[in-house]
Enzyme design. Structure first.
Site, PDB file in Angstrom:
ATOM      1  N   ASP A   1      33.851  38.647  51.022  1.00 20.04           N
ATOM      2  CA  ASP A   1      33.201  38.782  49.716  1.00 20.04           C
ATOM      3  C   ASP A   1      32.810  37.377  49.242  1.00 20.04           C
ATOM      4  O   ASP A   1      33.097  36.396  49.917  1.00 20.04           O
ATOM      5  CB  ASP A   1      34.113  39.530  48.718  1.00 20.04           C
ATOM      6  CG  ASP A   1      35.323  38.717  48.278  1.00 20.04           C
ATOM      7  OD1 ASP A   1      35.423  37.533  48.659  1.00 20.04           O
ATOM      8  OD2 ASP A   1      36.177  39.254  47.556  1.00 20.04           O
TER       9      ASP A   1
ATOM     10  N   ASP B   1      41.811  30.161  49.015  1.00 22.23           N
ATOM     11  CA  ASP B   1      41.884  28.695  49.103  1.00 22.23           C
ATOM     12  C   ASP B   1      43.117  28.184  49.837  1.00 22.23           C
ATOM     13  O   ASP B   1      43.629  27.122  49.519  1.00 22.23           O
ATOM     14  CB  ASP B   1      41.873  28.121  47.693  1.00 22.23           C
ATOM     15  CG  ASP B   1      43.016  28.669  46.853  1.00 22.23           C
ATOM     16  OD1 ASP B   1      43.719  29.588  47.337  1.00 22.23           O
ATOM     17  OD2 ASP B   1      43.236  28.187  45.734  1.00 22.23           O
TER      18      ASP B   1
ATOM     19  N   HIS C   1      42.652  38.655  44.103  1.00 20.50           N
ATOM     20  CA  HIS C   1      41.677  39.043  43.080  1.00 20.50           C
ATOM     21  C   HIS C   1      41.330  40.518  43.247  1.00 20.50           C
ATOM     22  O   HIS C   1      41.618  41.116  44.278  1.00 20.50           O
ATOM     23  CB  HIS C   1      40.432  38.141  43.086  1.00 20.50           C
ATOM     24  CG  HIS C   1      39.704  38.078  44.390  1.00 20.50           C
ATOM     25  ND1 HIS C   1      39.146  36.924  44.887  1.00 20.50           N
ATOM     26  CD2 HIS C   1      39.438  39.017  45.325  1.00 20.50           C
ATOM     27  CE1 HIS C   1      38.567  37.164  46.053  1.00 20.50           C
ATOM     28  NE2 HIS C   1      38.727  38.421  46.341  1.00 20.50           N
TER      29      HIS C   1
ATOM     30  N   GLY D   1      31.590  50.937  45.834  1.00 25.78           N
ATOM     31  CA  GLY D   1      31.566  49.822  46.785  1.00 25.78           C
ATOM     32  C   GLY D   1      32.778  48.926  46.619  1.00 25.78           C
ATOM     33  O   GLY D   1      33.908  49.412  46.496  1.00 25.78           O
TER      34      GLY D   1
ATOM     35  N   GLN E   1      33.639  47.361  44.126  1.00 26.32           N
ATOM     36  CA  GLN E   1      34.252  47.508  42.796  1.00 26.32           C
ATOM     37  C   GLN E   1      35.547  48.315  42.920  1.00 26.32           C
ATOM     38  O   GLN E   1      35.607  49.298  43.657  1.00 26.32           O
ATOM     39  CB  GLN E   1      33.290  48.234  41.845  1.00 26.32           C
ATOM     40  CG  GLN E   1      31.960  47.534  41.633  1.00 26.32           C
ATOM     41  CD  GLN E   1      32.117  46.165  40.988  1.00 26.32           C
ATOM     42  OE1 GLN E   1      31.847  45.158  41.612  1.00 26.32           O
ATOM     43  NE2 GLN E   1      32.537  46.129  39.753  1.00 26.32           N
TER      44      GLN E   1
ATOM     45  N   ASP F   1      38.205  47.261  44.273  1.00 25.85           N
ATOM     46  CA  ASP F   1      39.018  46.832  45.413  1.00 25.85           C
ATOM     47  C   ASP F   1      39.924  45.655  45.054  1.00 25.85           C
ATOM     48  O   ASP F   1      39.625  44.877  44.142  1.00 25.85           O
ATOM     49  CB  ASP F   1      38.125  46.452  46.596  1.00 25.85           C
ATOM     50  CG  ASP F   1      37.383  47.665  47.147  1.00 25.85           C
ATOM     51  OD1 ASP F   1      37.652  48.782  46.649  1.00 25.85           O
ATOM     52  OD2 ASP F   1      36.549  47.497  48.050  1.00 25.85           O
TER      53      ASP F   1
ATOM     54  N   ASP G   1      46.247  36.074  52.324  1.00 21.18           N
ATOM     55  CA  ASP G   1      47.341  36.100  53.304  1.00 21.18           C
ATOM     56  C   ASP G   1      47.754  34.706  53.771  1.00 21.18           C
ATOM     57  O   ASP G   1      48.558  34.575  54.689  1.00 21.18           O
ATOM     58  CB  ASP G   1      46.969  36.972  54.508  1.00 21.18           C
ATOM     59  CG  ASP G   1      48.165  37.755  55.016  1.00 21.18           C
ATOM     60  OD1 ASP G   1      49.278  37.539  54.481  1.00 21.18           O
ATOM     61  OD2 ASP G   1      48.012  38.561  55.933  1.00 21.18           O
TER      62      ASP G   1
ATOM     63  N   HIS H   1      49.405  43.402  38.795  1.00 18.07           N
ATOM     64  CA  HIS H   1      48.399  42.675  38.026  1.00 18.07           C
ATOM     65  C   HIS H   1      46.991  43.023  38.527  1.00 18.07           C
ATOM     66  O   HIS H   1      46.096  43.368  37.737  1.00 18.07           O
ATOM     67  CB  HIS H   1      48.660  41.165  38.162  1.00 18.07           C
ATOM     68  CG  HIS H   1      47.620  40.299  37.522  1.00 18.07           C
ATOM     69  ND1 HIS H   1      47.791  39.684  36.298  1.00 18.07           N
ATOM     70  CD2 HIS H   1      46.378  39.944  37.932  1.00 18.07           C
ATOM     71  CE1 HIS H   1      46.706  38.998  35.992  1.00 18.07           C
ATOM     72  NE2 HIS H   1      45.820  39.128  36.977  1.00 18.07           N
ATOM     73  N   GLU H   2      46.795  42.938  39.836  1.00 22.94           N
ATOM     74  CA  GLU H   2      45.455  43.193  40.394  1.00 22.94           C
ATOM     75  C   GLU H   2      45.023  44.633  40.144  1.00 22.94           C
ATOM     76  O   GLU H   2      43.853  44.896  39.868  1.00 22.94           O
ATOM     77  CB  GLU H   2      45.433  42.891  41.902  1.00 22.94           C
ATOM     78  CG  GLU H   2      45.726  41.441  42.246  1.00 22.94           C
ATOM     79  CD  GLU H   2      44.859  40.440  41.502  1.00 22.94           C
ATOM     80  OE1 GLU H   2      43.707  40.770  41.154  1.00 22.94           O
ATOM     81  OE2 GLU H   2      45.346  39.327  41.231  1.00 22.94           O
TER      82      GLU H   2
ATOM     83  N   HIS I   1      43.358  44.989  36.942  1.00 25.01           N
ATOM     84  CA  HIS I   1      41.910  44.701  36.993  1.00 25.01           C
ATOM     85  C   HIS I   1      41.162  45.901  37.563  1.00 25.01           C
ATOM     86  O   HIS I   1      40.101  46.280  37.066  1.00 25.01           O
ATOM     87  CB  HIS I   1      41.649  43.490  37.902  1.00 25.01           C
ATOM     88  CG  HIS I   1      42.082  42.179  37.320  1.00 25.01           C
ATOM     89  ND1 HIS I   1      41.770  41.783  36.039  1.00 25.01           N
ATOM     90  CD2 HIS I   1      42.791  41.150  37.873  1.00 25.01           C
ATOM     91  CE1 HIS I   1      42.273  40.580  35.819  1.00 25.01           C
ATOM     92  NE2 HIS I   1      42.906  40.172  36.909  1.00 25.01           N
TER      93      HIS I   1
ATOM     94  N   HIS J   1      41.871  39.588  31.809  1.00 28.11           N
ATOM     95  CA  HIS J   1      43.078  38.798  31.563  1.00 28.11           C
ATOM     96  C   HIS J   1      43.479  38.808  30.095  1.00 28.11           C
ATOM     97  O   HIS J   1      42.624  38.750  29.203  1.00 28.11           O
ATOM     98  CB  HIS J   1      42.875  37.360  32.041  1.00 28.11           C
ATOM     99  CG  HIS J   1      42.977  37.245  33.532  1.00 28.11           C
ATOM    100  ND1 HIS J   1      42.277  36.328  34.273  1.00 28.11           N
ATOM    101  CD2 HIS J   1      43.717  37.950  34.429  1.00 28.11           C
ATOM    102  CE1 HIS J   1      42.573  36.473  35.552  1.00 28.11           C
ATOM    103  NE2 HIS J   1      43.446  37.455  35.669  1.00 28.11           N
TER     104      HIS J   1
END
Lengths: 564, 89
Positions: free
Chosen positions: A71, A76, A84, A91, A93, A95, A100, A294-295, A298, A304
């Site tokens: 995506d 990082d 996230h 699609g 959205q 997900d 890892d 948390h995810e 979303h 947040h």
């Protein structure tokens, strides 16, 4: 709380989810369980239901990936960005993606679920004792087949419950081999491999062939991480090699030397200087459950929150006993309304492995050969944030945790761990409280029972009601000498005065702790006296009260008392 | 008198060094999480918007709203977090 612009939300209440892949950090059933619990956080307060799909397209597709993972928002590497998720929709959205390159745990260090053995898939108990030695990781000691195993209670010798630890010799995950174990050596591109490899992959995942020849059979799977494997670096999945050489010096344990960020690392060969193979040492990791909850917030339509204690606050904080903040509840109920109707059947815990597979089969039990494994380092104590009890015995501070204790002498010399069962064989694993009276008798409390040790002889267990404590007291959490024959016993927000000679609680008690000891937590879980001061502990902190009943210091048990 | 030990720092192979300056870190953070617009019309506006962005970030994170890149703000920016922006884009 905030919702996405336009209050984006699902137009149906029966939400589906699918887990596309797994992290090597935890056994897949633990990951499944973490996700199920994370969804339950939201279904407990809304009319939403969550159903897991094993194929096809689900509303919420869950995956683990590293850096560029398909995506526009690459991860990082270790730390910083953890995961996230996208707001509800078609699609991508809805997900949720998890980085890892993080070390995924339940938030409090390594979690190892066992397979086979006789413990029905219970988690490893670290540390555990085997043949008089203490182990903080899985071991192959006592076996001739090189399979790592662990005890699932504190003392293998006593309880004899054990299981095997995840390794490529037991199973693989993902791939196309239905979880078959690795076959070594295997051939890949004409070359022999004796261990899992990242060769041929750009994502850094370790894999192996599950037949002798990958080139012919194309059968493969990913290798589960061992609990002692390094994270990141350039040797992910390999174990530390001790001792190792770095800049000409020998290291017997993980070190921060050479790094500006203070992270512990080790070499995975005997010489970093020669081979430059290294990785970070396992730490507490990030709680997959908390991050997933948390995810999923979303994925259901919450942005947040600016409330620090809310689940939807953007920064990660580990909490041991999670409960959804009022702000999160108001946010999700703004979108979907409150829960209606009767409680659903709670999700079943993940089933233990197939009973057929949990039979001992032909796996021999750990045998009792002589081991050369050293007792874990004394500073292992530093990984604990909370102790079962802390008390002074023979002038030394004793720190009890899960069947072991450490001693800190008055000269600040730390020793241990020692098995409680060796010195006080009658005691259970968890000690809630202990004190030494003026005649050097030792009193130990665990739950509603207590024991009195006088040298080698022991009385008990007896019920604490015998001392005059009410039946509502579930455990005694602290003890404090008061004069020659009196001891204060603390439980919850109350304390009682025990007449040690009469073995009875004095009249006029209980009293509220905060009415008598101002400025200390009213629910301290450890209370003890040391060098003329009284210490009240809660979580990783202590409040020190001097003889004038003034709190003159608040500090960390770990850093101030243990010099971690 | 003993001399302080000389610290030798090593760049580990494969290690992602995040040795960016605090200003670079702040710019990246404010952009990534939606606090600052990526296009600035002038240096002056950019400065203003960065101060506002910092204040907004500090408010979101429960920090003192100084509008300056103080230590607490930098420390917060280094903490592990979710990758979803804080300000809707």
């Amino acid at each position: 709380y905030q919702t996405f612009e336009g209050d984006i939300k699902w137009d149906h209440k029966n939400i589906t989810y699918r887990t596309l892949n797994y992290s090597p950090d935890m056994e897949s059933s633990l990951i499944d369980d973490a996700f199920a619990r994370a969804f339950k956080v939201w279904s407990d307060v809304t009319p939403l239901t969550f159903t897991r799909l094993f194929e096809g397209t689900a509303d919420i597709m869950i995956s683990f990936g590293k850096r560029d993972h398909g995506d526009p928002y690459p991860f990082d590497g270790m730390d910083n960005l953890l995961a996230h998720a996208y707001p509800p929709g078609e699609g991508v959205q809805g997900d949720a993606h998890f980085d890892d390159d993080e070390y995924w745990t339940l938030g409090n260090g390594v979690v190892v679920k066992t397979l086979y053995g006789n413990a029905n898939g219970a988690l490893c108990h670290f540390p555990f004792v085997f043949e008089g030695k203490s182990y903080t990781t899985c071991t192959t000691d006592g076996r001739t087949d090189n399979l790592p195993w662990c005890a699932t209670t504190a003392d293998y010798s006593k309880d004899q419950t054990y299981g095997f630890c995840p390794s490529e010799y037991l199973y693989t995950f993902g791939g196309n081999a239905n979880g078959a174990k690795c076959v070594f050596p295997f051939v890949f591109m004409g070359k022999n491999y004796d261990s899992c490899t990242t060769e041929g992959r750009s994502d850094g995942y370790r894999w192996c062939a599950t037949t002798e020849n990958f080139d012919n059979d194309k059968a493969y799977g990913f290798c589960p991480s061992r609990e002692s494997a390094v994270i990141g670096g350039n040797s992910e999945g390999e174990p530390c090699h001790f001792p190792f050489e770095f800049e000409g010096n020998q290291y017997d344990s993980c070190t921060t030397v050479g790094r500006k960020d203070g992270k512990l690392w080790c070499a995975t060969t005997d010489s970093y200087d020669a081979d430059q193979k290294w990785g970070f040492c396992p730490d507490k990791g990030y709680s997959l459950f908390l991050v997933a909850a948390h995810e999923f917030g979303h994925a259901l339509g919450l942005e947040h929150s600016s409330i620090r204690d809310a689940l939807m606050f953007p920064m990660y904080t580990y909490v041991e006993e999670f409960s959804l903040h009022r702000d999160d509840i108001e946010g999700i109920q703004y979108l979907y309304g409150p829960k209606t109707g009767p409680d659903p059947t709670p999700p079943q815990p993940n089933p233990f492995p197939d009973p057929d597979k949990t039979e001992p089969t032909n796996e021999p039990e750990p045998t009792t050969t002589t081991t050369t494994r050293p007792v874990p380092p004394t500073n292992e104590i530093c990984k604990f944030t909370k102790f079962d009890t802390i008390t002074v015995i023979e002038g030394d501070l004793h720190f009890f945790k899960d069947g072991f204790y450490w001693k800190m002498s008055s000269k600040n010399e730390l020793s241990g761990p020692f098995a409680v069962s060796e010195r006080w064989p009658a005691l259970p694993t968890v000690i809630d409280s202990a004190f030494e009276d003026k005649s050097k008798k030792l009193y130990f409390f665990s739950g509603t029972r207590f024991w009195v040790y006088n040298g080698e002889s022991v009385l008990g267990p007896r019920n604490i009601e015998k001392l005059g404590l009410p039946s509502t007291v579930e455990k005694v959490e602290g003890a404090m000498q008061k004069g020659k024959d009196k001891v204060f016993l603390f439980s919850g927000e109350n304390f009682w005065r025990l007449d040690v000679k009469a073995q009875q609680i004095d009249k006029g008690f209980p009293k509220y702790t905060d009415m008598v000891f101002g400025g200390v937590p009213s629910d301290a879980h450890d209370v003890f006296q040391y060098k003329g001061n009284t210490y009240f502990c809660r979580d990783s902190f202590y409040w020190r009260m001097n003889s004038r009943k003034q709190v003159d210091r608040v500090g960390y048990v770990k850093y101030d008392l243990l010099n971690c | 008198w003993s001399h302080p030990l000389k610290s030798v720092f090593v760049t580990f192979p494969g290690d992602v060094t995040k040795d960016m300056s605090e200003t670079e870190l702040a710019d990246s953070y404010l952009k990534k999480f939606g606090y600052i617009e990526t296009v600035h019309r002038s240096g002056f506006q950019s400065l203003l918007s960065k101060t506002n962005a910092l204040k907004r970030m500090q408010r979101q994170m429960g920090l003192e709203e100084t509008g300056e890149l103080d230590k607490a703000t930098v420390d917060t920016m280094k903490q592990p977090r979710c990758g979803v922006p804080d300000v809707a884009n």
